[in-house]
Write an enzyme that holds these catalytic residues in place. Structure first.
Site, mmCIF file in Angstrom:
data_model
loop_
_atom_site.group_PDB
_atom_site.id
_atom_site.type_symbol
_atom_site.label_atom_id
_atom_site.label_comp_id
_atom_site.label_asym_id
_atom_site.label_seq_id
_atom_site.Cartn_x
_atom_site.Cartn_y
_atom_site.Cartn_z
ATOM 1 N N GLU A 187 -6.831 -0.265 -5.926
ATOM 2 C CA GLU A 187 -7.219 -0.739 -4.593
ATOM 3 C C GLU A 187 -8.602 -1.381 -4.624
ATOM 4 O OE1 GLU A 187 -6.172 3.212 -3.142
ATOM 5 O OE2 GLU A 187 -4.982 2.266 -1.584
ATOM 6 N N GLU A 204 0.343 7.160 -6.139
ATOM 7 C CA GLU A 204 0.083 8.211 -5.148
ATOM 8 C C GLU A 204 1.324 9.008 -4.769
ATOM 9 O OE1 GLU A 204 -1.135 5.135 -5.006
ATOM 10 O OE2 GLU A 204 -3.228 5.152 -4.351
#
Ligand code: CAA
Length: 262
Positions: A116, A136
């Site tokens: 990210e 995740e």
């Protein structure tokens, strides 16, 4: 300014900032302290007009950033997780809000919050050992630092959905093929390639570089007609600069331009 988990250095006579996330024992995982330091460092860079390009990389030879710090997240309540996500989002937005080009130099794992952070930069150069992914879902959570949004905008909805729902990790060659990274280089060459790119940009008219970035970045949030109106305004603004006069005069005089950033 000294940091516990970061190194902020300058190269090319102060024109290039080099920001290293440096917690190699945890593969540079992002805990709250590191996110706070990143915000401070980015504010510092934003206040240094002489810095024309920022390079962001990871300390050690294994990881760019292996994600948000899982040990720090383990006992968070939902409310604490919300604050942690918001802090991470602020960092990613601060990277995107820098007026200068920001290049991620990905030297290993760029997973979760690390992917990210790389996605928040203007573009990514990776080594052939780099690994990208949003794993995740293996931890019972979705991405929380903007990955669902920036990944989809960069590589498209279907590829982003596959990556965030399977948690599949991809190597540099696939990242290059799907447009996640601009260039793949040998590990030993990464910093040289980054510095060469930065030097090229730093030699251009600084205001022209900034408004070109602004036109592309802001224009992507507009429809084509309004994006072109924005471009015209920025084009006209640049005509008022000394550097515009210098650039055109130097071209016609067949000499290299000397830009002063005004
Ligand atoms: N958080 C905290 N510590 C981490 C970490 C992370 N994200 N990633 C690695 N580490 C630590 C390990 O716990 C280990 O510490 P110890 O030596 O104290 O045991 C050390 O870094 C080295 O890691 P490994 O021994 O696991 O190294 P490896 O080479 O076997 O594996 C890896 C490397 C594949 C990157 C593996 O470490 C891994 O899968 N890391 C987690 C990746 C991940 O799930 N990232 C997403 C986190 S969630 C997130 O980011 C949410 C969000 O969007 C905000």
């Amino acid at each position: 300014m000294t940091f516990q988990n970061l190194i902020l250095e300058h190269a090319e006579n102060g024109k290039v900032g080099v920001l290293t996330v440096n917690r190699p024992k945890s593969l540079n995982a992002l805990n709250a302290e590191t996110l706070d330091e990143l915000l401070q460092a980015l504010t510092r860079v934003a206040e240094q007009p002489e810095v024309r390009v920022l390079l962001i990389t990871g300390g050690g030879d294994k990881a760019f950033i292996a994600g948000a710090d899982i040990a720090a997240m383990q006992n968070m309540s939902a409310l604490e997780a919300r604050a942690f996500s918001e802090k991470g989002q602020r960092v990613m937005q601060a990277i995107g809000a820098l007026a200068i080009p920001v290049i991620a130099l990905v030297n290993g794992y760029a997973l979760g919050g690390g992917c990210e952070l790389a996605l928040s930069c203007d573009w990514i150069v990776a080594t052939d050992r780099a690994v990208f992914g949003q794993p995740e879902v293996n931890l019972g959570i979705p991405p929380g630092f903007g990955g669902t949004q920036r990944l989809a905008r960069l590589v498209g909805r279907a590829r982003a959905l596959e990556l965030v729902t399977t948690g599949r990790q991809i190597k540099a060659d696939e990242a290059l093929r799907i447009g996640l990274v601009n260039e793949v280089v040998a590990a030993a060459e990464l910093m040289d390639v980054g510095l060469t790119m930065a030097r090229t940009i730093a030699a251009k008219a600084p205001i022209a570089v900034r408004v070109a970035k602004q036109a592309v970045q802001r224009g992507l949030d507009l429809d084509l007609a309004n994006g072109c109106v924005l471009e015209t305004s920025l084009f006209a603004f640049a005509f008022g600069t000394d550097d515009r006069k210098e650039g055109m005069t130097a071209f016609l005089a067949k000499r290299p331009p000397e830009f002063n950033g005004r």
